[in-house]
Design a protein around this motif. Structure first.
Motif, PDB file in Angstrom:
ATOM      1  N   MET A  52      -2.018  -3.398  -3.638  1.00  0.00           N
ATOM      2  CA  MET A  52      -2.722  -4.666  -3.442  1.00  0.00           C
ATOM      3  C   MET A  52      -2.910  -4.952  -1.949  1.00  0.00           C
ATOM      4  O   MET A  52      -3.995  -5.348  -1.501  1.00  0.00           O
ATOM      5  CB  MET A  52      -1.887  -5.773  -4.101  1.00  0.00           C
ATOM      6  CG  MET A  52      -2.420  -7.170  -3.986  1.00  0.00           C
ATOM      7  SD  MET A  52      -1.257  -8.270  -4.861  1.00  0.00           S
ATOM      8  CE  MET A  52      -1.818  -9.858  -4.276  1.00  0.00           C
ATOM      9  N   ALA A  53      -1.865  -4.706  -1.165  1.00  0.00           N
ATOM     10  CA  ALA A  53      -1.945  -4.903   0.279  1.00  0.00           C
ATOM     11  C   ALA A  53      -2.938  -3.941   0.919  1.00  0.00           C
ATOM     12  O   ALA A  53      -3.625  -4.276   1.888  1.00  0.00           O
ATOM     13  CB  ALA A  53      -0.564  -4.736   0.907  1.00  0.00           C
ATOM     14  N   ALA A  54      -3.023  -2.723   0.378  1.00  0.00           N
ATOM     15  CA  ALA A  54      -3.948  -1.721   0.928  1.00  0.00           C
ATOM     16  C   ALA A  54      -5.393  -2.190   0.812  1.00  0.00           C
ATOM     17  O   ALA A  54      -6.194  -2.030   1.743  1.00  0.00           O
ATOM     18  CB  ALA A  54      -3.772  -0.389   0.204  1.00  0.00           C
ATOM     19  N   VAL A  55      -5.751  -2.789  -0.324  1.00  0.00           N
ATOM     20  CA  VAL A  55      -7.099  -3.318  -0.500  1.00  0.00           C
ATOM     21  C   VAL A  55      -7.307  -4.524   0.403  1.00  0.00           C
ATOM     22  O   VAL A  55      -8.334  -4.646   1.083  1.00  0.00           O
ATOM     23  CB  VAL A  55      -7.351  -3.699  -1.966  1.00  0.00           C
ATOM     24  CG1 VAL A  55      -8.696  -4.387  -2.120  1.00  0.00           C
ATOM     25  CG2 VAL A  55      -7.292  -2.459  -2.849  1.00  0.00           C
ATOM     26  N   GLY A  56      -6.329  -5.420   0.444  1.00  0.00           N
ATOM     27  CA  GLY A  56      -6.427  -6.609   1.291  1.00  0.00           C
ATOM     28  C   GLY A  56      -6.604  -6.260   2.752  1.00  0.00           C
ATOM     29  O   GLY A  56      -7.311  -6.944   3.498  1.00  0.00           O
TER      30      GLY A  56
END
Length: 448
Positions: A52-56
């Motif tokens: 999720m952090a990677a996309v954000g």
């Protein structure tokens, strides 16, 4: 031949038409954001907060590219709307064809540049090691869809020039269903961040094809024809003169967000995940804010082409008031139901609390940004596109960079970092307000 979805922007009341124009446009923006939101939500629920952090982490980078497309397409919108208002159908057709060619060329150019710079960008953002590989994978796959994203934005801008904001909305609604279904399917196959990025590309292809079909089968002046196709360099210069500064202004916002994202990364994965989820929610408020700004631009452009300056001034005033009202209403909904919104993405207590902090610093005072967007939009309708872009560069980037290298190092916490947003909006809004007053006194009618 008049299309049934045409809107008469030149006569009668316009406050109601601004709303009718802006609401589908805002919902289109919401659906565009749901592409990223779906990616974040699916990964947060079925893969983990690192994915999720990677996309954000990529949202701001992608925002730079998309904002360039949107700015350039706004140039097409202004030029075409002006010719419609001036009743110059032959010039409308030339502008439509030139705009489509510009979309395709720009899309493939940015795709090539983006793939070359993907790894350096991820390294520059100082992404934590546990997220870095996934972040680069998502970015590289997403970049493959840039030509489709560019074409969709230009096609939508062409249709908006005559008042049709419903067709782009319906096209994106269909694409959103495709995107969510493919996200779930590809993640179930174990494709992770690569799968959700691929789903986004395919879905954007669906929306761009629907609008392509609509324009090529249209029976009015906006019909896109490839027989006797015209790429007019003079028309290109007119579009670029308005669209490129508008794109740069949007890129300035996104570039400053990249710098802030790098600071967020220094606070760890929880702060990264909170920002990703909060952005996916708060950006929907901006969709309504920006929709009324774009409505103001299009209405001013048509009436400026028709030579009705008093109506242009009145449209700007009413557009501003409507935008403030809708932005405050949306902000209230987000603040009141903050925890419920966050539950869609991630239930981690630390992530939720940090996200709520962000809401208070960004969503609650976001009405300040109305002054920047609406007044900049009105100025673009008259052809004054570069001055507000330069002021945004100084006001937004200048304030935020100064903040990041002075106040944030002295107090390196999440709240201090987020406070740079309302401060930069306030300062930039004051300067653009003064610019608008000056330009309004010097606006002259032009022959188109």
């Amino acid at each position: 031949m008049l299309n049934t979805r045409d809107m008469d922007m030149l006569h009668g009341s316009f406050w109601d038409k601004l709303i009718i124009f802006a609401i589908p446009l805002a919902l289109t923006g919401v659906l565009q954001q749901l592409f990223n939101a779906a990616d974040v939500a699916v990964l947060g629920q079925f893969v983990g907060k690192n994915a999720m952090a990677a996309v954000g982490n990529n949202i701001s980078v992608i925002g730079i590219l998309v904002n360039l497309f949107m700015g350039l397409s706004l140039g097409a919108n202004v030029v075409i709307a002006r010719f419609i208002g001036a009743k110059k159908p032959e010039k409308v057709g030339t502008a439509v064809q030139t705009s489509f060619a510009l979309a395709v060329i720009t899309g493939f150019l940015l795709l090539a540049v983006g793939e070359i710079l993907a790894a350096p960008i991820i390294n520059w953002l100082d992404v934590p090691a546990e997220v870095e590989a996934m972040a680069e994978t998502y970015l590289r796959v997403y970049l493959l869809g840039l030509p489709l994203i560019g074409v969709y934005n230009f096609e939508a801008a062409i249709l908006r020039a005559r008042g049709d904001t419903r067709t782009p909305l319906l096209a994106l609604a269909a694409a959103s269903v495709v995107n969510l279904a493919l996200d779930l399917l590809f993640v179930s196959w174990g494709w992770g961040v690569m799968g959700v990025a691929l789903g986004t590309i395919i879905a954007m292809g669906v929306s761009s094809f629907i609008l392509f079909w609509s324009l090529t089968h249209s029976q009015d002046i906006l019909r896109l024809q490839f027989k006797d196709f015209v790429f007019d360099r003079r028309m290109l210069r007119e579009i670029a003169a308005i669209g490129l500064p508008a794109g740069i202004q949007g890129m300035v916002f996104s570039f400053s967000n990249i710098l802030i994202q790098a600071a967020v990364n220094s606070l760890g994965p929880d702060a990264m995940a909170a920002s990703a989820a909060a952005f996916a929610i708060e950006v929907n408020v901006y969709c309504f804010l920006n929709a009324f700004a774009q409505a103001t631009t299009t209405f001013v452009s048509q009436n400026y082409g028709a030579g009705n300056l008093p109506r242009c001034f009145a449209i700007t005033k009413v557009g501003m008031l409507l935008d403030i009202a809708f932005t405050l209403g949306m902000a209230a909904v987000v603040i009141v139901f903050a925890r419920e919104f966050f539950a869609i993405f991630n239930a981690d207590d630390t992530v939720v609390e940090l996200g709520i902090v962000r809401f208070w610093y960004i969503v609650a005072p976001q009405f300040l940004q109305v002054f920047i967007d609406v007044l900049s939009g009105a100025l673009r309708g008259y052809g004054f596109s570069l001055p507000p872009a330069l002021l945004a560069l100084v006001g937004i980037c200048g304030v935020r960079i100064t903040w990041l290298y002075t106040l944030f190092p002295a107090h390196p916490d999440y709240g201090t970092l987020m406070a740079c947003y309302p401060v930069s909006w306030l300062i930039t809004g004051i300067f653009i307000g003064l610019l608008y007053r000056y330009c309004r006194r010097h606006i002259k009618l032009i022959r188109v």
